[in-house]
Design an enzyme around this catalytic site. Structure first.
Site, PDB file in Angstrom:
ATOM      1  CB  ALA A  74     -26.392  14.945  21.870  1.00  0.00           C
ATOM      2  CB  THR A  75     -25.560  16.076  16.472  1.00  0.00           C
ATOM      3  OG1 THR A  75     -25.951  14.788  16.682  1.00  0.00           O
ATOM      4  CG2 THR A  75     -24.394  16.146  15.396  1.00  0.00           C
ATOM      5  CD  GLN A 181     -29.476   6.711  23.767  1.00  0.00           C
ATOM      6  OE1 GLN A 181     -30.425   6.962  24.476  1.00  0.00           O
ATOM      7  NE2 GLN A 181     -29.499   6.657  22.399  1.00  0.00           N
ATOM      8  CB  SER A 201     -30.076  14.820  23.257  1.00  0.00           C
ATOM      9  OG  SER A 201     -30.800  15.216  22.028  1.00  0.00           O
ATOM     10  CB  THR A 242     -32.793  34.092  18.301  1.00  0.00           C
ATOM     11  OG1 THR A 242     -32.287  35.255  17.638  1.00  0.00           O
ATOM     12  CG2 THR A 242     -34.002  34.365  19.010  1.00  0.00           C
ATOM     13  CB  CYS A 328     -28.731   3.229   9.486  1.00  0.00           C
ATOM     14  SG  CYS A 328     -29.427   1.561   9.748  1.00  0.00           S
TER      15      CYS A 328
HETATM   16  C1  LIG Z   1     -28.947  10.386  19.932  1.00  0.00           C
HETATM   17  C2  LIG Z   1     -27.487  10.538  20.266  1.00  0.00           C
HETATM   18  C3  LIG Z   1     -26.652  11.586  19.766  1.00  0.00           C
HETATM   19  C4  LIG Z   1     -27.119  12.569  18.903  1.00  0.00           C
HETATM   20  O1  LIG Z   1     -28.201  13.673  19.690  1.00  0.00           O
HETATM   21  P1  LIG Z   1     -29.101  14.386  18.907  1.00  0.00           P
HETATM   22  O2  LIG Z   1     -29.653  15.222  19.991  1.00  0.00           O
HETATM   23  O3  LIG Z   1     -29.958  13.772  18.229  1.00  0.00           O
HETATM   24  O4  LIG Z   1     -28.270  15.164  18.035  1.00  0.00           O
HETATM   25  C5  LIG Z   1     -25.262  11.520  20.244  1.00  0.00           C
HETATM   26  N1  LIG Z   1     -24.817  10.417  21.009  1.00  0.00           N
HETATM   27  C6  LIG Z   1     -25.680   9.648  21.512  1.00  0.00           C
HETATM   28  C7  LIG Z   1     -25.046   8.504  22.235  1.00  0.00           C
HETATM   29  C8  LIG Z   1     -27.031   9.265  21.018  1.00  0.00           C
HETATM   30  O5  LIG Z   1     -27.784   8.489  21.391  1.00  0.00           O
END
Ligand SMILES: *Cc1c(COP(=O)(O)O)cnc(C)c1O
Length: 384
Positions: A74-75, A181, A201, A242, A328
């Site tokens: 997701a990042t 989420q 994610s 890839t 954290c």
């Molecule tokens: C975990 C999370 C992310 C980041 O996802 P990754 O796949 O770990 O990079 C972004 N937004 C929210 C709300 C998350 O809980």
């Protein structure tokens, strides 16, 4: 029945890989090493696996397969969505976001602010909910994007993103939803809900880490982004490199299982969370629940234990996987901005635990975990 420890109460940070997902990934890792871009049988076999996974991911997200771009998580999706949209603009404009965002959205938007973008951060109410009227009031003539999370990753509140999407559609502003989420956990349909972009994610829904996706709307309106990674032009030129075939196949299977089992998992999680809350309320009468009792992710609880430091509680409970907030470092972290935003003072904000159960959590796990939590809170309250 013996309880396996540590009991995982931190499913908002990540989820374990579903063994059924591992089963579909193993043959990919072992037997199918093809590059999906190669013009021969082993490449075609890998490409077919990726396209099948893309169908599952798209169905789970309420999208067409051609609207799904695979990323590393997701990042990365969030960076591609926000920076990719900003780069299409002739110059800096205005972005609306909220006080409840994950660091991946916050930091990406900060980097756009460094490039001259004007940012408005919409407040939430004391329940941790964003009012669509506040979003409407924040829009300006040069607003190019609204970015919001669907489910808040600390307090578990579910935002009214459909109403916010209507506000955005009326004003012709695209909405990016951070649904890390939400996808596979609560009802969500990217196309029908009026989203322009959506990040999610694999590892938050029992899939492998290192896989994620970005939904990029193709119709009404068609969204165009600038790529953030240059290279071989994979994923419609939006994300070169890839493909992570095994990770993508795993994410596809996680999405397929989530679609089949979503309601059953949600019922199970709601029942267990009720059991958990009842047990800690009986043992610690002054505990209180943060966030919204009604609009919350099934299985998630965010609790304030007055007079007890969360970091001490966590250290006193090595057999529970627990967290005070967003993943954290240790030490003495600044109080969570999200908790301050819902009106807690700094001391109360340091006395909160984020608890999230998972689909494989059992009633025995809950009895054990709630019991040990109650004991630890009581002994720390006495020894304050
Ligand atoms: C975990 C999370 C992310 C980041 O996802 P990754 O796949 O770990 O990079 C972004 N937004 C929210 C709300 C998350 O809980």
């Amino acid at each position: 029945m013996t309880v396996r420890t540590p009991v995982d109460l931190d499913h908002l940070a990540t989820t374990p890989l579903d063994p059924r997902v591992l089963e579909v990934m193993l043959p990919v890792l072992r037997d199918h090493h093809g590059n999906p871009a190669s013009p021969h049988a082993s490449g075609w076999a890998a490409a077919a696996l990726v396209e099948r996974a893309r169908e599952h991911v798209a169905a789970c997200a309420g999208a067409e397969p051609s609207e799904i771009i695979f990323t590393s998580g997701a990042t990365e999706s969030i960076n591609l969505a926000l920076k990719g949209l900003a780069d299409m603009s002739s110059g800096p404009g205005h972005i609306v976001t909220t006080v409840l965002e994950h660091s991946s959205v916050l930091r990406t938007i900060e980097s756009l602010a460094d490039r001259g973008w004007d940012i408005t951060s919409v407040p939430c109410d004391r329940d941790g909910i964003i009012d669509p009227a506040e979003v409407a009031a924040a829009l300006k003539p040069d607003t190019r994007l609204v970015s919001l999370n669907a489910v808040q990753n600390e307090i578990g509140t579910v935002q009214p993103w459909r109403d916010i999407a209507s506000v955005c559609q009326e004003r012709g502003v695209p909405l990016h939803l951070d649904a890390a989420q939400a996808v596979g956990k609560i009802p969500l349909h990217a196309t029908d809900d009026g989203l322009a972009l959506m990040s999610f994610s694999s590892h938050k829904m029992y899939g492998p880490k290192g896989a994620g996706a970005l939904f990029v709307r193709r119709r009404d309106p068609r969204m165009t982004l600038r790529r953030q990674i240059d290279g071989g032009g994979q994923e419609r030129g939006l994300r070169s490199g890839t493909l992570n075939v095994a990770g993508i196949v795993g994410m596809g299977e996680a999405c397929r299982l989530a679609m089949e089992e979503r309601e059953q998992r949600a019922d199970h999680l709601r029942n267990l969370a009720d059991q958990f809350l009842a047990a800690i309320t009986a043992g610690v009468p002054d505990v209180s629940l943060n966030g919204c009792a009604r609009r919350r992710l099934p299985g998630s609880l965010h609790c304030l234990f007055p007079g007890v430091r969360a970091d001490r509680l966590i250290r006193a409970l090595p057999k529970l996987s627990l967290s005070a907030g967003a993943a954290c470092g240790s030490g003495d972290p600044a109080p969570s901005a999200v908790l301050l935003a819902i009106g807690l003072d700094a001391e109360d904000a340091r006395s909160c635990l984020r608890i999230c159960l998972g689909k494989d959590t059992t009633p025995e796990d809950v009895t054990y975990a709630a019991g040990s939590l109650v004991d630890a809170v009581r002994s720390l309250q006495v020894n304050w």
